[in-house]
Structures are given as C-alpha cells and as structure tokens.
Design a protein around this motif. Structure first.
Motif, PDB file in Angstrom:
ATOM      1  N   UNK A  78       6.828  -2.585  10.777  1.00  9.74           N
ATOM      2  CA  UNK A  78       6.097  -1.383  10.361  1.00  9.74           C
ATOM      3  C   UNK A  78       5.255  -1.747   9.141  1.00  9.74           C
ATOM      4  N   UNK A  79       3.938  -1.854   9.339  1.00  7.67           N
ATOM      5  CA  UNK A  79       3.049  -2.462   8.347  1.00  7.67           C
ATOM      6  C   UNK A  79       2.601  -1.475   7.271  1.00  7.67           C
ATOM      7  N   UNK A  80       3.501  -1.116   6.375  1.00 11.75           N
ATOM      8  CA  UNK A  80       3.165  -0.205   5.275  1.00 11.75           C
ATOM      9  C   UNK A  80       2.316  -0.871   4.206  1.00 11.75           C
ATOM     10  N   UNK A  81       2.180  -2.187   4.282  1.00 20.55           N
ATOM     11  CA  UNK A  81       1.267  -2.887   3.375  1.00 20.55           C
ATOM     12  C   UNK A  81      -0.188  -2.499   3.641  1.00 20.55           C
ATOM     13  N   UNK A  82      -0.441  -1.795   4.744  1.00 23.67           N
ATOM     14  CA  UNK A  82      -1.806  -1.381   5.088  1.00 23.67           C
ATOM     15  C   UNK A  82      -2.171   0.004   4.556  1.00 23.67           C
ATOM     16  N   UNK A  83      -1.280   0.615   3.769  1.00 26.53           N
ATOM     17  CA  UNK A  83      -1.653   1.860   3.089  1.00 26.53           C
ATOM     18  C   UNK A  83      -2.785   1.592   2.096  1.00 26.53           C
ATOM     19  N   UNK A  84      -3.554   2.608   1.705  1.00 30.45           N
ATOM     20  CA  UNK A  84      -4.686   2.394   0.797  1.00 30.45           C
ATOM     21  C   UNK A  84      -4.337   1.668  -0.500  1.00 30.45           C
ATOM     22  N   UNK A  85      -3.118   1.842  -1.013  1.00 31.83           N
ATOM     23  CA  UNK A  85      -2.745   1.122  -2.236  1.00 31.83           C
ATOM     24  C   UNK A  85      -1.837  -0.057  -1.924  1.00 31.83           C
ATOM     25  N   UNK A  86      -1.717  -0.404  -0.633  1.00 30.51           N
ATOM     26  CA  UNK A  86      -0.970  -1.597  -0.246  1.00 30.51           C
ATOM     27  C   UNK A  86       0.532  -1.443  -0.228  1.00 30.51           C
ATOM     28  N   UNK A  87       1.052  -0.221  -0.211  1.00 33.23           N
ATOM     29  CA  UNK A  87       2.503  -0.026  -0.208  1.00 33.23           C
ATOM     30  C   UNK A  87       2.853   1.387   0.243  1.00 33.23           C
ATOM     31  N   UNK A  88       4.091   1.534   0.732  1.00 32.37           N
ATOM     32  CA  UNK A  88       4.586   2.809   1.250  1.00 32.37           C
ATOM     33  C   UNK A  88       4.683   3.892   0.202  1.00 32.37           C
TER      34      UNK A  88
END
Length: 327
Positions: A43-53
């Motif tokens: 689950x690639x939460x590193x792809x959120x706008x700030x790079x984290x969940x």
C-alpha cells in the motif's frame, strides 16, 4: 476519549478528508512473490502529497477545529512526516502552524516543513523535554495541539487506509491473511485495526518497529505498556516514540495484534527491494513493514500479506548510499 472508537468513526473520517488526500495504489510484484514464497501487496502511502500517510490524520484533526482554534493556530511535535502533514493541512485550510522538531531531524523533512510555511522550533532529543516545551508554546500562544498518534481523530484518519485496503482487495477477489503497518506510537496500526471487521475473515494485524525500539511489540506480548530504553539509535527516525499511545494500545490488544521488529540493515535491504520490485522510494521508517514481512517469510509462506509503505521522505544522498550498502 469519551467513547470507544469504531469503524463508523473511520468511515466518517474518510468522507471528511476525501477531497484532500490521495487514494493510494496497492502494488504487486509477482516475481518477488515467487522468490519469497508468499503474495505481497504494498500500500503505497509514500505517494501522498507530502510523501507519507500522516496527511490523513492531520486533515481529520484540522477539519474539525472550532473557529476559535482555527484563528489561534495549531502546534505539533514531529521528526518530519507529521510535521509536514500538519503544515500542509494548515496551509490548505488557512491555519497557522508551529512545529516542534528534533535538531537531528532529516534535512529533507525539515526543509519541506519550512517550505510549507510552518514555524519550526527545535529541541534536543537527549537534553530537552519536548513535551514540556510543546506545552509551554501551546499555552503561551493559545495553540491547539495536534497529536501525531494518540488522539481519536488522528487514529480515525489513519484508519482510512484500512478502508482502502478492504475495497482494493475485495475488488480483486483477494483475502489478505495479514496486514503489517509501521509503528511508532501506534496510530496507523490501531486505525487500520478498526477496519478489520469489514473483512469476511479478518486479517492478522502486525506492527513493525526498529529492533531495540520495539515497545509496542513488547507491550502487545505483556498486555501492559512498555517503554524503550533509548531515544535515539536507529535510522528509522519516524518510529522512535518511547511508549505506545494510551488510546492505541488497547485497540491493538483488542484485535489480537502482534508485533514484529527489523534491524537497520534489514530495513535498508527492504528499501532496495521496494525500489527494484515496486519502483518506489521509501524512507527507513516507511520500509519497516516491508522489512518485517521479508524476514518473516517462513511465517507467511503461502499466504497473502499487505504491507503499508508508510513514507518516502529520504534525502537523495542518504537514499543512494543505502541502496549501495544494501546491494
């Protein structure tokens, strides 16, 4: 917490934060699955706008501020990912933000927090009482404290990841046997734990921590809060909370969660595997769940495991050096 958190709180958070966060993908790597002997979904939460969940919990908190709280502003304490999340959400909602950060916070996280418009106040992990400093600043300026993990609104926001995991696996007719989430104070793991009743057969929940900083693993084994002996000493800067949260631990105990831990070297190896097989950049703390899955391949043989890649904020030079060491 006036009443126990439930799945309904997570679902309400999902509706609230939907305009502000990304629904991140669930990545697969069939060749890696063949190598390790079990099905692994990331689950690639590193792809959120700030790079984290952390953006999920931050928005779920700030969107519930009173008008007076919005006017006064907010304060948070963080080594970087929660700092960026609060700064990002505050800027989006027109709220001022003060962040208390350790002096040894990763440079990339510090620079991005400042770039998002937050005021940064520094503390020393070994010589300063960060909580006392944060309370003083909050009282001095009338700021609302945004807890990184031990607040029902934060937990519910992070739990929206579990809703997405459920929807994504159901759409592919996949029944996960386990979900592994990186753990500092436990906000992410406990939030996901609240969504386990959605599954026809609830996956086993696991927390992932750095070796030597596995207070949650020991707390889950003993049934009582345990503390870490040290405050620094791991490359996983995002996972160094000294004790589990008073709200998070009971949720994880109630669902029968278990704890796992990985060494720094194993985390570095997981960062390389994430880059090579999933084509994603993970910071050390963001790769802890993947590291734990990989070193527990005998436990997970023949099963389906979802790991949360919780963050990707790592300095370019540090990342390159880690990949070189792990190769």
């Amino acid at each position: 917490m006036s009443a126990p958190l439930t799945l309904a709180d997570v679902e309400a958070a999902a509706t609230r934060i939907a305009p502000h966060v990304e629904a991140t993908p669930l990545l697969t790597a069939p060749l890696l699955d063949e190598e390790i002997g079990f099905r692994l979904l990331v689950k690639a939460e590193n792809l959120q706008p700030i790079g984290a969940f952390k953006l999920r919990g931050a928005f779920n908190q700030l969107l519930q501020l009173t008008e007076e709280e919005r006017r006064r502003g907010v304060i948070a304490v963080s080594s970087g990912n929660h700092a960026q999340a609060v700064a990002f959400a505050a800027r989006a909602l027109g709220v001022s933000a003060t962040i208390v950060m350790p002096r040894d916070a990763p440079r990339v996280k510090l620079e991005r927090t400042k770039a998002l418009g937050a005021r940064v106040e520094f503390y020393d992990r070994l010589s300063n009482d960060r909580d006392a400093m944060t309370r003083r600043l909050a009282e001095q300026d009338g700021l609302r404290f945004i807890h990184p993990y031990d607040d029902p609104r934060t937990i519910a926001g992070q739990g929206t990841i579990g809703l997405e995991i459920f929807a994504q696996t159901r759409a592919k007719d996949i029944a996960p046997d386990a979900i592994i989430a990186s753990c500092s104070g436990g906000g992410l793991a406990s939030g996901i734990a609240l969504t386990l009743p959605l599954f026809e057969r609830a996956p086993q929940m696991f927390t992932a921590e750095p070796a030597g900083f596995d207070d949650m693993r020991r707390s889950l084994e003993s049934g009582e809060p345990q503390a870490n002996a040290a405050l620094t000493g791991s490359i996983c800067d995002a996972l160094l909370a000294p004790t589990p949260g008073r709200h998070t631990l009971p949720i994880l105990l109630a669902c029968g969660a278990r704890g796992l831990a990985a060494s720094d070297a194993q985390v570095e190896a997981a960062m390389r595997i994430a880059a090579e097989h999933f084509r994603i950049v993970l910071e050390p703390g963001g790769a802890a769940a993947l590291a734990c899955a990989l070193i527990e391949r005998e436990r997970f043989a023949g099963k389906t495991v979802v790991v949360v890649a919780s963050g990707g904020n790592v300095d370019r030079k540090d990342f390159a050096a880690i990949l070189e060491r792990a190769s």
